[in-house]
Design an enzyme around this catalytic site. Structure first.
Site, PDB file in Angstrom:
ATOM      1  N   HIS A   1      -6.766  -7.242  -0.091  1.00  0.00           N
ATOM      2  CA  HIS A   1      -6.650  -5.851  -0.544  1.00  0.00           C
ATOM      3  C   HIS A   1      -5.785  -5.745  -1.799  1.00  0.00           C
ATOM      4  O   HIS A   1      -4.799  -6.468  -1.936  1.00  0.00           O
ATOM      5  CB  HIS A   1      -6.012  -4.978   0.544  1.00  0.00           C
ATOM      6  CG  HIS A   1      -6.746  -5.020   1.832  1.00  0.00           C
ATOM      7  ND1 HIS A   1      -6.136  -5.345   3.018  1.00  0.00           N
ATOM      8  CD2 HIS A   1      -8.051  -4.786   2.119  1.00  0.00           C
ATOM      9  CE1 HIS A   1      -7.022  -5.305   3.991  1.00  0.00           C
ATOM     10  NE2 HIS A   1      -8.188  -4.968   3.475  1.00  0.00           N
TER      11      HIS A   1
ATOM     12  N   HIS B   1       0.817  -1.222   0.000  1.00  0.00           N
ATOM     13  CA  HIS B   1       0.000   0.000   0.000  1.00  0.00           C
ATOM     14  C   HIS B   1       0.844   1.263   0.000  1.00  0.00           C
ATOM     15  O   HIS B   1       0.321   2.341  -0.280  1.00  0.00           O
ATOM     16  CB  HIS B   1      -0.948   0.035   1.206  1.00  0.00           C
ATOM     17  CG  HIS B   1      -1.986  -1.029   1.194  1.00  0.00           C
ATOM     18  ND1 HIS B   1      -2.848  -1.237   0.134  1.00  0.00           N
ATOM     19  CD2 HIS B   1      -2.312  -1.968   2.115  1.00  0.00           C
ATOM     20  CE1 HIS B   1      -3.652  -2.245   0.403  1.00  0.00           C
ATOM     21  NE2 HIS B   1      -3.336  -2.720   1.594  1.00  0.00           N
TER      22      HIS B   1
ATOM     23  N   ASP C   1      -3.893 -10.935  -2.017  1.00  0.00           N
ATOM     24  CA  ASP C   1      -4.326 -10.474  -0.708  1.00  0.00           C
ATOM     25  C   ASP C   1      -5.798 -10.098  -0.849  1.00  0.00           C
ATOM     26  O   ASP C   1      -6.296  -9.941  -1.958  1.00  0.00           O
ATOM     27  CB  ASP C   1      -3.496  -9.241  -0.307  1.00  0.00           C
ATOM     28  CG  ASP C   1      -3.777  -8.744   1.108  1.00  0.00           C
ATOM     29  OD1 ASP C   1      -3.884  -9.580   2.029  1.00  0.00           O
ATOM     30  OD2 ASP C   1      -3.902  -7.523   1.299  1.00  0.00           O
TER      31      ASP C   1
END
Length: 132
Positions: free
Chosen positions: A49, A11, A47
């Site tokens: 995300h 991220h 994942d």
């Protein structure tokens, strides 16, 4: 060699930290591998995300193929099918958002029918797995 490091930092965007990720270990490793002579790098991110930071780091790079399987609609709200890279990197980003609860069978089907053929076409010199 083989290395395992957690978290991958998927991220963390080039401009700074995001989503509890301060540094993108997998992005740093990919650039380091290129400096060692592994020109074509594949990053497979799986994942719940989407790995938005990793995608952002290589969105215009034709030598890094970023592939993500993730849950559709989850944080951070990126990773749509249409996000495929841009400029000279167009076609080197592959997003496969899966519906919540899709399970192992759907993930395996996506890998076998979409991910594996895309990897074979790209012909990476090195493969990195980013397990968020």
């Amino acid at each position: 060699g083989f290395s395992i490091c957690r978290p991958p930092g998927h991220h963390a965007v080039p401009a700074g930290p995001m989503g509890f990720c301060v540094l993108s270990n997998v992005a740093v490793a990919a650039r380091h591998a290129q400096r060692l002579g592994y020109q074509r790098v594949l990053i497979y991110d799986y994942d719940v995300h989407h790995g938005n930071g990793t995608q952002d780091a290589f969105f215009t790079d034709p030598d890094v193929f970023f592939c993500s399987t993730h849950q559709s609609g989850s944080y951070p709200g990126t990773g749509a099918y249409g996000e495929v890279g841009e400029g000279s990197g167009e076609g080197t980003t592959l997003n496969l958002p899966l519906p919540g609860g899709a399970g192992d069978t759907a993930a395996r089907l996506a890998f076998d029918t979409v991910v594996a053929p895309a990897v074979q076409r790209f012909k990476p010199d090195i493969i990195m797995v980013s397990a968020g």
